[in-house]
Design a protein around this motif. Structure first.
Motif, PDB file in Angstrom:
ATOM      1  N   ASP A 116      -0.331   5.011  -3.227  1.00 52.37           N
ATOM      2  CA  ASP A 116       0.280   5.996  -4.674  1.00 52.37           C
ATOM      3  C   ASP A 116       1.129   6.831  -4.147  1.00 52.37           C
ATOM      4  O   ASP A 116       0.092   7.570  -3.693  1.00 52.37           O
ATOM      5  CB  ASP A 116      -0.117   5.987  -5.746  1.00 52.37           C
ATOM      6  CG  ASP A 116      -0.713   4.363  -6.472  1.00 52.37           C
ATOM      7  OD1 ASP A 116       0.291   3.700  -5.644  1.00 52.37           O
ATOM      8  OD2 ASP A 116      -1.171   4.349  -7.747  1.00 52.37           O
ATOM      9  N   ARG A 137       4.555   3.371  -6.519  1.00 58.22           N
ATOM     10  CA  ARG A 137       3.579   2.522  -5.923  1.00 58.22           C
ATOM     11  C   ARG A 137       4.531   1.403  -4.263  1.00 58.22           C
ATOM     12  O   ARG A 137       5.122   0.994  -4.360  1.00 58.22           O
ATOM     13  CB  ARG A 137       2.676   1.986  -6.534  1.00 58.22           C
ATOM     14  CG  ARG A 137       1.822   0.998  -6.258  1.00 58.22           C
ATOM     15  CD  ARG A 137       0.955   0.054  -7.256  1.00 58.22           C
ATOM     16  NE  ARG A 137       0.224   1.570  -8.150  1.00 58.22           N
ATOM     17  CZ  ARG A 137      -0.857   1.237  -8.833  1.00 58.22           C
ATOM     18  NH1 ARG A 137      -0.471   0.067  -9.482  1.00 58.22           N
ATOM     19  NH2 ARG A 137      -1.397   1.999  -8.738  1.00 58.22           N
ATOM     20  N   TYR A 138       3.527   1.556  -3.392  1.00 58.35           N
ATOM     21  CA  TYR A 138       3.947   0.670  -2.054  1.00 58.35           C
ATOM     22  C   TYR A 138       2.663  -0.576  -2.372  1.00 58.35           C
ATOM     23  O   TYR A 138       1.653  -0.117  -2.113  1.00 58.35           O
ATOM     24  CB  TYR A 138       4.296   1.266  -1.095  1.00 58.35           C
ATOM     25  CG  TYR A 138       4.341   0.244   0.264  1.00 58.35           C
ATOM     26  CD1 TYR A 138       5.705  -0.463   0.076  1.00 58.35           C
ATOM     27  CD2 TYR A 138       3.339   0.094   0.925  1.00 58.35           C
ATOM     28  CE1 TYR A 138       6.093  -0.910   1.028  1.00 58.35           C
ATOM     29  CE2 TYR A 138       4.285  -0.912   1.941  1.00 58.35           C
ATOM     30  CZ  TYR A 138       5.226  -1.033   2.444  1.00 58.35           C
ATOM     31  OH  TYR A 138       5.747  -2.285   3.297  1.00 58.35           O
ATOM     32  N   SER A 140       1.167  -3.861  -0.935  1.00 54.39           N
ATOM     33  CA  SER A 140       1.110  -4.664  -0.147  1.00 54.39           C
ATOM     34  C   SER A 140       0.193  -5.857   0.500  1.00 54.39           C
ATOM     35  O   SER A 140      -0.440  -5.314   0.130  1.00 54.39           O
ATOM     36  CB  SER A 140       1.653  -4.238   1.484  1.00 54.39           C
ATOM     37  OG  SER A 140       0.744  -3.350   1.684  1.00 54.39           O
ATOM     38  N   SER A 157       5.276  -7.216   0.290  1.00 54.13           N
ATOM     39  CA  SER A 157       5.241  -6.255  -0.337  1.00 54.13           C
ATOM     40  C   SER A 157       6.824  -5.178  -0.946  1.00 54.13           C
ATOM     41  O   SER A 157       8.007  -6.206  -0.717  1.00 54.13           O
ATOM     42  CB  SER A 157       6.150  -5.131   1.623  1.00 54.13           C
ATOM     43  OG  SER A 157       7.387  -5.992   1.970  1.00 54.13           O
ATOM     44  N   THR A 158       6.387  -4.106  -1.419  1.00 54.24           N
ATOM     45  CA  THR A 158       7.649  -3.740  -2.737  1.00 54.24           C
ATOM     46  C   THR A 158       7.233  -2.821  -3.064  1.00 54.24           C
ATOM     47  O   THR A 158       5.793  -1.897  -3.158  1.00 54.24           O
ATOM     48  CB  THR A 158       8.163  -4.702  -3.792  1.00 54.24           C
ATOM     49  OG1 THR A 158       8.687  -4.759  -4.252  1.00 54.24           O
ATOM     50  CG2 THR A 158       6.348  -4.507  -4.673  1.00 54.24           C
ATOM     51  N   TRP A 159       8.299  -1.749  -4.081  1.00 53.73           N
ATOM     52  CA  TRP A 159       7.666  -0.297  -4.083  1.00 53.73           C
ATOM     53  C   TRP A 159       8.471  -0.708  -5.462  1.00 53.73           C
ATOM     54  O   TRP A 159       9.616  -1.237  -5.875  1.00 53.73           O
ATOM     55  CB  TRP A 159       8.797   0.373  -3.252  1.00 53.73           C
ATOM     56  CG  TRP A 159       8.971   1.150  -2.394  1.00 53.73           C
ATOM     57  CD1 TRP A 159       9.481   0.240  -0.826  1.00 53.73           C
ATOM     58  CD2 TRP A 159       7.810   2.311  -2.116  1.00 53.73           C
ATOM     59  NE1 TRP A 159       8.910   1.276  -0.126  1.00 53.73           N
ATOM     60  CE2 TRP A 159       8.441   2.280  -0.609  1.00 53.73           C
ATOM     61  CE3 TRP A 159       6.867   3.384  -2.933  1.00 53.73           C
ATOM     62  CZ2 TRP A 159       7.367   3.411   0.462  1.00 53.73           C
ATOM     63  CZ3 TRP A 159       6.260   3.851  -1.177  1.00 53.73           C
ATOM     64  CH2 TRP A 159       6.372   4.291  -0.135  1.00 53.73           C
TER      65      TRP A 159
END
Length: 244
Positions: A116, A137-138, A140, A157-159
């Motif tokens: 974060d 926030r990333y 994964s 994985s995502t933002w």
């Protein structure tokens, strides 16, 4: 034009209050005892994480760091890292995960990392403290199943942008405080939130102890093609901290 100048002055005066009085911050290291709940699927039907995948209670670490300054308008910053991991084993019949249908004993695993970056403003800073901001926030990780019949893993994985809020109350003439901290978002094909309810006691030189209840929720069918998740993790946690 006069009204525009007055509005501009009002906004600047308001924003100038949304900052710390001095340079400082806080660093904490905690252990999260989390129980899984919910289900997930990967190119198959929804699968219960406890009954089918054999996940049970686990312990993982998390880190948080806050940095505050007296500069007006510029937000304060919080950095955070948390990990959730589970492993399990169970016996299944005609269970589909990925491109394989499993029968017999399977081993399952989940790994989820969250990093974060939060920008926030401090609206109150006395016996009652209130922070509001935005978290980026990333997320994964992966979730997989393996056996002698094969192995299938969903990597993702995502933002995720999230609204951030923290409220803390310190009991007068004591070093005891109570706090609620949370992030939340719901849009398109994802709903995610987490929160902490805690009590802390501050010792000498800013060192302190904190304990409470922590929860994390993720519901999405957009993390990776064919993978759907509706997962909850919750349980008690404890942390040591340094408020400087």
């Amino acid at each position: 034009m006069t009204h525009v100048k007055k509005l501009t002055l009002f906004l600047l005066l308001t924003l100038s209050q949304m900052h710390a009085d001095t340079i400082g911050g806080e660093i904490s290291l905690g252990f999260f005892n989390h129980q899984p709940n919910g289900d997930a699927s990967y190119k198959g039907s929804a699968t219960d994480m406890e009954d089918t995948l054999g996940f049970s209670e686990e312990q993982d670490i998390f880190l948080k760091a806050y940095f505050e300054h007296p500069l007006p308008v510029i937000p304060n910053i919080k950095l955070g890292y948390a990990t959730l991991s589970h492993e399990g084993s169970s016996s299944v019949n005609d269970f589909t995960w990925g491109d394989t249908t499993y029968n017999g004993t399977i081993d399952s695993s989940l790994s989820l990392d969250m990093t974060d970056v939060t920008l926030y403003y401090e609206f109150l800073d006395n016996w009652a403290e209130t922070d509001v901001g935005l978290t980026l926030r990333y997320m994964s990780g992966n979730m997989g199943v393996r056996s002698s019949q094969g192995s299938d893993v969903a990597d993702f994985s995502t933002w995720v942008p999230m609204v951030y809020c923290k409220v803390r109350f310190t009991l007068p003439v004591t070093d005891l405080s109570f706090q609620l901290e949370a992030n939340a978002i719901s849009y398109w094909d994802i709903t995610a939130y987490d929160y902490e309810l805690s009590a802390r006691y501050t010792l000498a030189m800013g060192l302190g102890l904190e304990a409470g209840y922590k929860a994390f929720h993720l519901n999405s069918d957009d993390l990776v093609n064919g993978f759907n998740a509706d997962m909850d993790f919750s349980g008690p946690y404890a942390a040591v901290l340094w408020d400087f």
